[in-house]
Design an enzyme around this catalytic site. Sequence first.
Site, PDB file in Angstrom:
ATOM      1  N   PHE A  58       0.830  -1.221   0.000  1.00  0.00           N
ATOM      2  CA  PHE A  58       0.000   0.000   0.000  1.00  0.00           C
ATOM      3  C   PHE A  58       0.857   1.260   0.000  1.00  0.00           C
ATOM      4  CE2 PHE A  58      -4.437  -1.241   1.605  1.00  0.00           C
ATOM      5  CZ  PHE A  58      -4.269  -2.598   1.388  1.00  0.00           C
ATOM      6  N   HIS A 109      13.277  -2.494   0.989  1.00  0.00           N
ATOM      7  CA  HIS A 109      12.540  -1.949  -0.155  1.00  0.00           C
ATOM      8  C   HIS A 109      13.322  -0.774  -0.733  1.00  0.00           C
ATOM      9  CE1 HIS A 109       9.479   0.076  -2.538  1.00  0.00           C
ATOM     10  NE2 HIS A 109       8.891  -1.108  -2.607  1.00  0.00           N
ATOM     11  N   GLU A 118      13.169  -5.478  -8.242  1.00  0.00           N
ATOM     12  CA  GLU A 118      12.415  -4.288  -8.676  1.00  0.00           C
ATOM     13  C   GLU A 118      13.374  -3.226  -9.199  1.00  0.00           C
ATOM     14  OE1 GLU A 118       8.502  -3.846  -6.201  1.00  0.00           O
ATOM     15  OE2 GLU A 118      10.140  -2.889  -5.149  1.00  0.00           O
TER      16      GLU A 118
HETATM   17  O1  G3P Z   1       6.687  -2.470  -3.567  1.00  0.00           O
HETATM   18  C1  G3P Z   1       6.153  -2.405  -4.828  1.00  0.00           C
HETATM   19  C2  G3P Z   1       6.798  -1.424  -5.699  1.00  0.00           C
HETATM   20  O2  G3P Z   1       7.894  -0.739  -5.297  1.00  0.00           O
HETATM   21  C3  G3P Z   1       6.386  -1.339  -7.095  1.00  0.00           C
HETATM   22  O3  G3P Z   1       5.626  -0.189  -7.158  1.00  0.00           O
HETATM   23  O4  G3P Z   1       3.851   1.214  -7.981  1.00  0.00           O
HETATM   24  O5  G3P Z   1       5.479   0.204  -9.586  1.00  0.00           O
HETATM   25  O6  G3P Z   1       3.791  -1.237  -8.477  1.00  0.00           O
HETATM   26  P1  G3P Z   1       4.637   0.011  -8.381  1.00  0.00           P
END
Ligand code: G3P
Length: 220
Positions: free
Chosen positions: A9, A90, A138
Site C-alpha cells: 500500500f 525496499h 524491482e
Molecule cells: O513495492 C512495490 C513497488 O515498489 C512497485 O511499485 O507502484 O510500480 O507497483 P509500483
Amino acid sequence: MKPVIILNFKAYREGILRMEEIVESAREINESGIAEVYLAPPLLYALKISENGIPVLAQHTDAISYGSHTGRIPPEMIGSAGLKGSLINHSERRLTLADIEFIISRFRELELISVVCTNNISTSRSASALRPDFVAIEPPELIGSGIPVSKAEPEIVEGSVRAVKDVNPSVRVLCGAGISRYEDLTSALELGAEGVLLASGVIRAKNPGEKLKELAGIEP
Ligand code: G3P
C-alpha cells in the site's frame, strides 16, 4: 505452486480510503485458491487487516532487538502482533547488508516470511545467499511508472531467477515495478518468477478491489 501476489500500500492515501474493498478482494482470491495474496499496508493498519484473517506483511522491519529504541519495530514484534513477515530493504527504505542479514536470520528463527527487495541481478544473487524466503527484484526506475518490469526488462527478471536459483534453489523469486494486469503476472511467471510485488497499479486504480481480482485472473 500458486502465484504469490504481494500488494504494497506504500503511503498512498487511496489505499486507506479503499482498504475495505481491497481486503475483501484479497480474501476472495485467497479463498478461491487461484493465487496467494499478501497485503502490506502501512503498519498502523496492519493489525486491523490481519485480524480479518488476511495474511499481512510489514513494509519494513528494523534490525534491532527488544529494548530502548523509539519509533522502531524489531522482528519479534512483527511475529507477536500476528503479522506473517515483512518486506526488507525496499527501494524506498534501503538497509545495510548487515541489517538485512540480521533481520533474515531473526525471521528464520521466528518462522516469519522474509521478502528481500533487490534492484539488479547482482544484488539478487547476493541477497539469495542470505537465505530469505523471497527475493523481489524491482528496477527502481520502473517503480510507479506503469511500465511492467516483465515487459520492459525481462532479462533482469530471468537473470535474477537464474542467479538466485544457482545460489539457493529454495529461495523464491518475485518481480515488481509497473505491474498492474493479469498479463503482467503471467509474463512474470513465464520468466521464471513465482509471483509479483506491486503497489500503484492496484492501489491507485479507480476500482482497486476489482483491479486486484483481475490481476489474479478472476474475470469481472
Ligand atoms: O513495492 C512495490 C513497488 O515498489 C512497485 O511499485 O507502484 O510500480 O507497483 P509500483
